[in-house]
Design a protein around this motif. Sequence first.
Motif, short mmCIF file in Angstrom:
data_model
loop_
_atom_site.label_atom_id
_atom_site.label_comp_id
_atom_site.label_asym_id
_atom_site.label_seq_id
_atom_site.Cartn_x
_atom_site.Cartn_y
_atom_site.Cartn_z
N ARG A 187 0.88 -1.17 0.00
CA ARG A 187 0.00 0.00 0.00
C ARG A 187 0.92 1.22 0.00
NH1 ARG A 187 0.87 2.21 4.83
NH2 ARG A 187 1.55 0.80 6.48
N GLN A 276 -0.94 10.11 1.35
CA GLN A 276 -0.52 8.81 0.84
C GLN A 276 0.48 9.05 -0.28
OE1 GLN A 276 -4.04 6.59 -0.29
NE2 GLN A 276 -5.01 6.87 1.70
N ASN A 314 -5.43 4.51 -1.42
CA ASN A 314 -5.86 3.45 -0.49
C ASN A 314 -7.15 3.95 0.16
OD1 ASN A 314 -3.34 2.14 -0.87
ND2 ASN A 314 -2.42 3.38 0.75
#
Length: 320
Positions: A187, A276, A314
């Motif tokens: 991830r 992210q 994600n």
Amino acid sequence: MTKKVLLNDVRRDDNTVLTVGTFDGVHAGHKVLINRVLSIAERKEARSVIVTFDPHPREIINPGDSGIKLLSTLDERRELLEDIGIDEMIVVPFDRDFSLLTSEEFVYNIIWKKVGVSHFVIGYDHQFGRNREGTIETVQRLGIELSFTAEVVSKQEVGNKTVSSTAIRNAIQRDGNMKQAASFLERYYILNGTVVHGDKRGHKIGYPTANIQPDHKNKVIPRNGVYAVWVRVEGEYYGAMLNIGVRPTFKGEETRIEAFIFDFDGDLYGKPIQVQFAERIRDEIAFSSVEQLKRQLGEDQTEAKRILKKHTPNIAKQSN
């Protein structure tokens, strides 16, 4: 929803499948053990539990150390475990007294007496207890005495997922290699923080940024540079480009984390934000003029959007 439960609030249940560890980052190697816990718990119709520690054991065992940098804070760990499907994350306060427990005392007093266990999943190389004297054999012997099953996840089962938290920290902090980190983590690497006031220089040059204060002082911060990222704000996901550094064009000295969020118009001050990291774009460099900086920011924006077309964020099961 994964419940975060402090040790003193634990509801004892013998019908529990669990594993134990710090699980910093909840990376690919960790997930082999976690997924084994889940599959057995489903088969036995049992509670699935991760027993973890706070603060990180190295902060207590090596107090003279400069401080362990975290891939995941406690709350981030809970969210990552929720995405996987664990029922409970039980948090053991790790202090000097706890560090002096023998492995037998830990298994008997904490795992068996307080948490309850029917099936204990342990990694092939896991050591625990005072001076790390506890081994797989310790758990297996105590399992016979206390009537729980001890299962070892072998090196062969982990296979090419034998990644380490240290290797991930190096990829992020030393190299800024977010693609490598993502492959280890399965991830994107995430950073949670709060939007704080800056000097508003971004507004003046047409690139207003959200200045991010990380939630934890020991969180791993990627190497200085410009990144293509996703940000989560109030449950919504937006593409962005983000700079980590001292802003040498303006003779800055303090490291800042600033995100220019695409297609967003709103007041973020004081609000939580999650970053992210998809890919690194370039190093932070000094420009001879503000106009030169603006041209480069335009190129960075184009490159960030190109990169993010290849990625999706994600999506958390339970957005904060």
